[in-house]
Design an enzyme around this catalytic site. Sequence first.
Site, short mmCIF file in Angstrom:
data_model
loop_
_atom_site.label_atom_id
_atom_site.label_comp_id
_atom_site.label_asym_id
_atom_site.label_seq_id
_atom_site.Cartn_x
_atom_site.Cartn_y
_atom_site.Cartn_z
N ASP A 1 31.55 47.18 40.41
CA ASP A 1 31.99 47.38 39.02
C ASP A 1 30.88 47.89 38.12
O ASP A 1 31.06 48.02 36.92
CB ASP A 1 32.60 46.11 38.45
CG ASP A 1 31.58 44.99 38.27
OD1 ASP A 1 30.61 44.96 39.03
OD2 ASP A 1 31.77 44.15 37.37
N ASP B 1 28.22 46.65 36.88
CA ASP B 1 27.47 45.85 35.90
C ASP B 1 26.06 45.59 36.40
O ASP B 1 25.14 45.36 35.62
CB ASP B 1 28.20 44.55 35.55
CG ASP B 1 28.37 43.60 36.72
OD1 ASP B 1 28.24 44.03 37.89
OD2 ASP B 1 28.68 42.41 36.48
N SER C 1 33.52 42.21 41.14
CA SER C 1 32.15 42.69 41.05
C SER C 1 31.59 43.02 42.43
O SER C 1 32.09 43.91 43.11
CB SER C 1 31.29 41.66 40.31
OG SER C 1 30.03 42.17 40.00
N ASP D 1 26.71 47.97 42.16
CA ASP D 1 27.73 47.21 42.85
C ASP D 1 29.10 47.80 42.49
O ASP D 1 29.19 48.85 41.84
CB ASP D 1 27.64 45.72 42.49
CG ASP D 1 27.86 45.45 41.01
OD1 ASP D 1 27.80 46.41 40.21
OD2 ASP D 1 28.06 44.28 40.64
#
Length: 442
Positions: free
Chosen positions: A232, A234, A92, A230
């Site tokens: 990834d 999410d 992440s 960020d």
Amino acid sequence: MFGTSGVRGPVGETVTADLALDIGRALVTDGAATVVVGRDARESGEPLRRALSAGITECGGDVIDVGVQSTPTVARSVVDENADAGVVITASHNPAPDNGIKLWAADGRAFGEDANARITDIVERETFDLAAWDALGERSRVDGARERHERAIRESVAIPDDLSVVVDLGNGVGRVTADALHSAGCDVETLNGQRDGRFPGRPSEPTAEKCQTACIIVEATDADLGIVHDGDADRMMAIDDRGRFVSGDTLLALFARREAEDGDRVAVPVDTSLLVADALAEVGADVTYTPVGDAYVAAETANPDVVFGGEPSGAWIWPAQTRCPDGPLAACALAALVSTEGSLAAMVDDLPTYPIRRDSVQTDAKEAVVERVAAIAREGFDDVSTLDGIRVETETGWFLVRASGTEPLVRITAEARDEGDADELFETARELIDRAGDDHSG
């Protein structure tokens, strides 16, 4: 083994191909017959993906590989493919040397504590249910997951066609945001759009300090808003039309007020600002508190009267759409809000700001200190919650004492509507910690 966001840590130390292999084995041993697998842009994700897939197929499970995708794209694919579980290989917002493994349930939400505990137990005891030579699983590749994600967003959100939006992808995998906004007709300017798991453009975590270039460009180009993700995707944070980074609590208040109606609830972690509860009170709605971590927020959204969930760190959950924090969905929902309500800067300025105090106390006995603080707090206060640390509500505000999940620290947060009250609550919390520390050392 698992934290609140899966397994994370340095590649070759905490996160290894051996661990990925065993987690793959454990997933199938635990009952998952079909598993969706995807990864972010970190090159270390490829050997981890191969090892994880080998563990799944070795125990007779089938792998549906969706390739390099955002975390919400993979989580949605678990539901779309009618799979039993999903795995995203990602760290992440962590720095480039790290990687991680996060597990997803069949309904598209992150594994909870019980499920993670079962996987941990199987891995640690090595009680894998290996398949016979003629009963091994198969791996298939499915293309189009990102396009399917974009289509779902456009079907659920009335994305405007007349906004100018700067999208800072942070060299991550959130391209679906730029694609969805551009397809709707927005004028989109991308930053750090080249996918690169080294994150050369800026550090992956989308904080005010790390997103100054995007803030400057939003202001200089007269864009209507800026979006930052960020690694990834999410998480989603925003920049208003004056080039100001918008705090997570402010975004949470704006989203919550947009989604909730009279009698509804919004799930938020215990460290959330009073601003959110006050904004919801204006529409007759209320907050429900959870431990810190998007998996806890997602679990609370299973209740029918919880219409939205979010964390000030940038995780936003619309349970009617997906149980995973979905940065691209949040970006498009914010664009729709700006289109209907006007300037994001004006909306931000319309909300009050409350003084908040934060600090940490170093201790090697953090759990014992927090436990003692809880006992002392119950003696002196009427409204004490031990959901995650100790949160004390008073007539003027609240304070929170929590043990850090990763460091030998006890963290203090205090907030009130008045500066003096915030200072007083903060000092009260610190005094409780001092008393608890003295009691423990004695």
